[in-house]
Write a protein that holds these residues in place. Structure first.
Motif, PDB file in Angstrom:
ATOM      1  N   UNK A 118       0.610  -0.611   0.046  1.00 41.31           N
ATOM      2  CA  UNK A 118       0.059   0.502   0.046  1.00 41.31           C
ATOM      3  C   UNK A 118       0.978   1.324   0.079  1.00 41.31           C
ATOM      4  N   UNK A 119       0.429   2.118  -0.707  1.00 47.28           N
ATOM      5  CA  UNK A 119       0.827   4.094  -1.053  1.00 47.28           C
ATOM      6  C   UNK A 119       0.196   4.656  -0.788  1.00 47.28           C
ATOM      7  N   UNK A 120      -0.030   6.257  -0.120  1.00 42.80           N
ATOM      8  CA  UNK A 120      -0.364   7.214  -0.010  1.00 42.80           C
ATOM      9  C   UNK A 120      -0.315   8.042  -0.569  1.00 42.80           C
ATOM     10  N   UNK A 121      -1.054   8.467  -1.456  1.00 42.90           N
ATOM     11  CA  UNK A 121      -0.636   9.875  -2.577  1.00 42.90           C
ATOM     12  C   UNK A 121      -0.639  10.641  -1.698  1.00 42.90           C
ATOM     13  N   UNK A 122       0.722  12.316  -2.271  1.00 38.51           N
ATOM     14  CA  UNK A 122       1.272  12.638  -2.023  1.00 38.51           C
ATOM     15  C   UNK A 122       1.282  13.881  -2.571  1.00 38.51           C
ATOM     16  N   UNK A 123       1.325  14.233  -3.920  1.00 37.11           N
ATOM     17  CA  UNK A 123       1.301  14.580  -4.741  1.00 37.11           C
ATOM     18  C   UNK A 123       1.250  14.269  -5.875  1.00 37.11           C
ATOM     19  N   UNK A 124       0.337  15.061  -7.186  1.00 41.92           N
ATOM     20  CA  UNK A 124       0.431  14.662  -8.941  1.00 41.92           C
ATOM     21  C   UNK A 124       0.985  16.109  -9.704  1.00 41.92           C
ATOM     22  N   UNK A 125       1.868  15.877 -10.257  1.00 37.54           N
ATOM     23  CA  UNK A 125       2.648  16.824 -10.887  1.00 37.54           C
ATOM     24  C   UNK A 125       1.975  16.631 -12.450  1.00 37.54           C
ATOM     25  N   UNK A 126       1.725  17.746 -12.906  1.00 38.47           N
ATOM     26  CA  UNK A 126       1.906  18.031 -14.665  1.00 38.47           C
ATOM     27  C   UNK A 126       3.109  17.914 -15.373  1.00 38.47           C
ATOM     28  N   UNK A 127       3.929  16.697 -15.631  1.00 36.94           N
ATOM     29  CA  UNK A 127       5.073  17.236 -16.567  1.00 36.94           C
ATOM     30  C   UNK A 127       5.210  17.101 -17.355  1.00 36.94           C
ATOM     31  N   UNK A 128       6.127  18.087 -18.283  1.00 40.44           N
ATOM     32  CA  UNK A 128       5.485  18.845 -19.925  1.00 40.44           C
ATOM     33  C   UNK A 128       7.002  19.059 -20.046  1.00 40.44           C
ATOM     34  N   UNK A 137      -2.832  17.981  -4.677  1.00 37.88           N
ATOM     35  CA  UNK A 137      -2.153  17.959  -2.971  1.00 37.88           C
ATOM     36  C   UNK A 137      -3.586  18.079  -2.424  1.00 37.88           C
ATOM     37  N   UNK A 138      -2.844  17.172  -0.920  1.00 34.95           N
ATOM     38  CA  UNK A 138      -4.132  17.563  -0.285  1.00 34.95           C
ATOM     39  C   UNK A 138      -4.575  18.799   0.201  1.00 34.95           C
ATOM     40  N   UNK A 139      -3.044  19.627   0.467  1.00 35.38           N
ATOM     41  CA  UNK A 139      -3.479  21.016   1.602  1.00 35.38           C
ATOM     42  C   UNK A 139      -3.792  22.305  -0.438  1.00 35.38           C
ATOM     43  N   UNK A 140      -3.613  21.533  -1.302  1.00 34.30           N
ATOM     44  CA  UNK A 140      -4.475  22.071  -2.072  1.00 34.30           C
ATOM     45  C   UNK A 140      -5.681  21.919  -2.442  1.00 34.30           C
ATOM     46  N   UNK A 141      -5.746  20.922  -3.293  1.00 35.37           N
ATOM     47  CA  UNK A 141      -6.739  20.129  -3.773  1.00 35.37           C
ATOM     48  C   UNK A 141      -6.356  20.211  -5.184  1.00 35.37           C
ATOM     49  N   UNK A 142      -7.398  20.659  -6.720  1.00 37.28           N
ATOM     50  CA  UNK A 142      -7.086  19.880  -8.098  1.00 37.28           C
ATOM     51  C   UNK A 142      -6.767  21.626  -8.789  1.00 37.28           C
ATOM     52  N   UNK A 143      -5.993  21.852  -9.481  1.00 34.54           N
ATOM     53  CA  UNK A 143      -5.718  23.052 -10.374  1.00 34.54           C
ATOM     54  C   UNK A 143      -5.846  22.745 -11.578  1.00 34.54           C
TER      55      UNK A 143
END
Length: 302
Positions: A118-128, A137-143
């Motif tokens: 098991x793992x916990x997601x801590x951040x999702x980045x858009x990479x380009x 992120x849990x603090x900022x929500x979705x952009x």
């Protein structure tokens, strides 16, 4: 002069940064991660599963997604350690970004493989090609604004002055066929470019119903590929066994890993090689195989 049609192929690349609940070492990070992703979609988001894995996309070379292990995931992961993996959605599959992110979050709660890593997601980045932007992120929500895809045309137009060669670093195994045979040695430049163009063309047809370039333009690019040589390569076969997530069948998933040096003026091929960093090349690309890092060389080493 080969001319592409602008914005006929889009892609969206996401990096998932996670933290392990306990230590684990995946026997095959490529198939274990991809298999778990498929199981979550199949169980909870069946229409998305059918779109990404369905019968209409019977060949892995034309599936519009790539799920690849990234930082730290190819080695044993310690308890509490961060690691990353990346999902690239191409063409019409871009619209499933949010659903795919939810499936990968569910996989973390469920656990990867029957051992339930098991793992916990801590951040999702858009990479380009231009850099990375935090998407969630849990603090900022979705952009939501960061969900904008990249147009292939942005990469196809890139030209580096005085680029007289290139280095392709295959960080993941690549499986390339010549005819019906899987190559166990370095393919010639024409075969590399031919496979890259074929994948891009098929993906573009899925998105827009038409290839990126016409037949004459393709022939020009292949003729240009034949002017290149490979003075040095370190490709060697890497044996990997896949165990299917649903029925536990075992199958070969090995390929060539190492560095290929291309010698000669790249011209328009540079843009295609840059695009290939994101689309991958060869067979089984949806598992993350066929990934390489591209860089130009002013004078290839001998």
């Amino acid at each position: 002069m080969a001319v592409t049609r602008p914005e006929r192929l889009d892609f969206l690349a996401l990096r998932f940064i996670a933290r392990a609940e306990r230590g684990f070492a995946l026997a095959n990070p490529y198939s274990d991660l991809h298999g778990g992703f498929g199981l979550m979609l199949h169980a909870h988001l069946r229409p998305i599963y059918e779109d990404l894995f369905g019968e209409q996309q019977g060949s892995s070379e034309v599936r519009g997604h790539v799920l690849r292990p990234a930082d730290g995931m190819l080695q044993p992961v310690r308890a509490g350690e961060r690691f990353a993996f990346e999902l690239i959605l191409v063409g019409p599959m871009v619209r499933h970004a949010a659903a795919c992110a939810e499936a990968l979050a569910m996989l973390g709660r469920n656990g990867v493989t029957p051992a339930r890593h098991r793992y916990t997601l801590e951040q999702i980045d858009r990479i380009a090609p231009t850099g990375a932007t935090t998407l969630w992120s849990p603090d900022t929500g979705w952009c939501i604004a960061a969900l904008a895809p990249v147009a292939a045309e942005e990469l196809l137009q890139v030209r580096t002055q005085k680029a007289e060669g290139a280095l392709l670093d295959f960080v993941g195994p690549v499986r390339i066929k010549s005819g019906n045979d899987l190559l166990e040695h370095c393919p010639p430049p024409r075969v590399l470019i031919e496979r890259l163009l074929a994948r891009a063309q098929l993906l573009a047809k899925q998105q827009d119903g038409a290839p990126l370039i016409d037949g004459d333009s393709k022939r020009e690019l292949l003729a240009q590929a034949e002017t290149l040589s490979i003075p040095r390569n370190s490709l060697a076969w890497e044996t990997i066994e896949r165990v299917a997530a649903r029925d536990r069948r075992r199958m070969d998933l090995g390929g060539l890993s190492g560095v290929v040096v291309l010698d000669g003026p790249l011209g328009e091929l540079e843009g295609w090689l840059r695009l290939g960093e994101w689309l991958h090349i060869g067979n089984k690309t949806s598992f993350g195989l066929g990934q390489y890092r591209f860089s130009t060389l002013p004078q290839p080493p001998r």
